[in-house]
Design a protein around this motif. Structure first.
Motif: not given
Length: 466
Positions: A327-330, A364-368, A424-426, A322-325
């Motif tokens: 973020l990626l949609d936005a 799995y995603l990681v945002v550094p 800003d979106v992230v 849910e968190s990945r989708t």
């Protein structure tokens, strides 16, 4: 040798069913001119072992027919049971943690560790087989002492001078398959040091030390088996390895000391391999990613150098779909809006969006992120720009550590820049502080296919010497 004869020779193991349940197999004595030979058989008649049992009495009651010079091979599981080394453990990993002194290597959930007995082995020897559900077996606290107790008990009850080896199953580096080795010993010359002698051609032997106790353990395992319910074996014909004075000091002598262990840590080898394995992976399997592996990679990341003793790295772990989708949609919507403002065609936009789907294919995603806490402000554009660049470089070093550590965990990754174009979106979607600057996103997962061979690069092409 006739069919059904119980008498093996030259190290050939007899079937466990061949000897009668009341005595050891009857073998003809070798003549003085016979080639060297030994005999090995499993001891039938052993009952289920429980906490508090006297193993020497149980073995004696099975009428093993032992004689002076025999070697008794005892599976560590029954020693652990007799010594009450059964513990409740709904979480086997916690039991492994408790028995571990040092992690030597790790791949996924498999750990090769040094345990409390000084043995380097998988899972610290914690075993969930052949024990009631909800419990695990730990190795004997002192396997050499366990072997001495069995040996002394057999001497007292049967009047025989034998050697005893406590065995356990090990995997081995560089070799497939398992084998039994000695983890405890009494009355046995565990090592045969041939250094200083010569071979059949007169060549000096300078490095040959034979692990006799391990070879005995393996011989016994051929007749005990892993699931046959025969935890004890007898070896006859190798009286020269029996040491009545017990001068060898037990199986502890088989454990290589740290000073002589070329692979104790394997740090440089492991780092070089991980760096070589690190590739950009764009196709992943559906296998879930171990969050612990990612956190270990983060632990490696934050060892990178940084200016002013700061910690400029933050890693946002997107572990839920849910968190990945979200973020990626936005991000996709923001990216499409940017491309339309740039005058790109809808076909061009669609193609670019498809190229960015590597993040969607990852489990799995990681945002550094970069943080500038502790940075200096000089009020001079040149120096302030250099200050930020120092922090960006440090953050990049941390991310590189992270990617290499993931490769060491056999996880593929792809570091893409997309979050840097919509920071800003992230921050809004992930509810991050304004001071956190996303530095792309890292897709993480098991590679779907093996990466193609990397084109060779000569380091000298990138070196300038002054």
């Amino acid at each position: 040798m006739s069919a059904g004869s119980p008498g093996p020779a030259d190290g050939l193991a007899s079937p466990a069913a061949s000897p009668s349940s009341s005595s050891s197999p009857s073998f003809p004595s070798p003549s003085p001119s016979s080639p060297p030979a030994y005999r090995v058989w499993a001891l039938p008649g052993m009952p289920e072992v429980r906490a508090g049992d006297d193993l020497a009495k149980l073995i004696a009651a099975a009428e093993p027919g032992l004689v002076d010079g025999d070697v008794l091979l005892v599976t560590s599981k029954i020693v652990s049971k007799a010594e009450g080394r059964i513990v409740e453990a709904t979480d086997r990993e916690a039991a492994i943690d408790a028995e571990t002194v040092r992690v030597v290597a790790r791949r996924g959930t498999l750990r090769i560790v040094e345990n409390r007995q000084g043995l380097v082995m998988a899972a610290a020897g914690v075993d969930a087989s052949n024990t009631p559900a909800g419990t695990v077996l730990l190795l004997p606290e002192d396997p050499d002492a366990s072997a001495r107790a069995i040996r002394d008990g057999l001497r007292d009850s049967l009047g025989v001078e034998v050697g005893v080896v406590v065995t356990d199953t090990f995997g081995r580096p560089w070799r497939s398959g398992l084998t039994d080795v000695a983890i405890g010993a009494a009355g046995v010359l565990v090592l045969d040091d041939l250094r200083g002698g010569t071979d059949a051609y007169g060549n000096p032997l300078s490095a040959t030390v034979v692990a006799t106790a391990d070879e005995l353990a393996s011989a016994g395992d051929l007749v005990k088996g892993k699931a046959a319910g025969l935890p004890v074996a007898v070896v006859r014909g190798l009286g020269h390895v029996v040491d009545p004075a017990d001068s060898a000091g037990g199986a502890r002598a088989l454990v290589r000391g740290a000073a002589d262990d070329m692979f104790r840590l394997g740090t440089s080898e492991a780092v070089r391999e991980a760096v070589t394995l690190r590739r950009t992976v764009r196709e992943f399997t559906d296998d879930p990613v171990d969050p612990g592996a990612v956190r270990r990679a983060v632990a490696a990341a934050v060892t990178a150098p940084a200016p002013h003793h700061t910690t400029p790295w933050r890693f946002v772990l997107l572990e839920s779909e849910e968190s990945r989708t979200r973020l990626l949609d936005a991000m996709r919507d923001a990216w499409i809006a940017d491309l339309r403002r740039d005058g790109k065609s809808e076909e061009s936009i669609a193609k670019r969006v498809r190229r960015g789907d590597v993040l969607r294919r990852a489990p799995y995603l990681v945002v550094p992120c970069l943080v500038m806490d502790g940075s200096h402000t000089y009020g001079d554009e040149r120096r302030d720009r250099a200050e930020r660049e120092m922090f960006v470089v440090a953050a990049g070093a941390g991310i590189q550590n992270f990617l290499v550590a993931l490769a060491g965990e056999r996880l593929g990754s792809a570091w893409v820049s997309s979050t840097m174009f919509c920071r800003d979106v992230v921050r809004e979607v992930l509810d991050l502080p304004e001071s956190w600057d996303p530095l792309g996103a890292v897709a993480v997962g098991r590679p779907l296919v093996a990466p193609v061979a990397r084109a060779g690069r000569d380091a000298e092409d990138f070196v300038t010497v002054r």
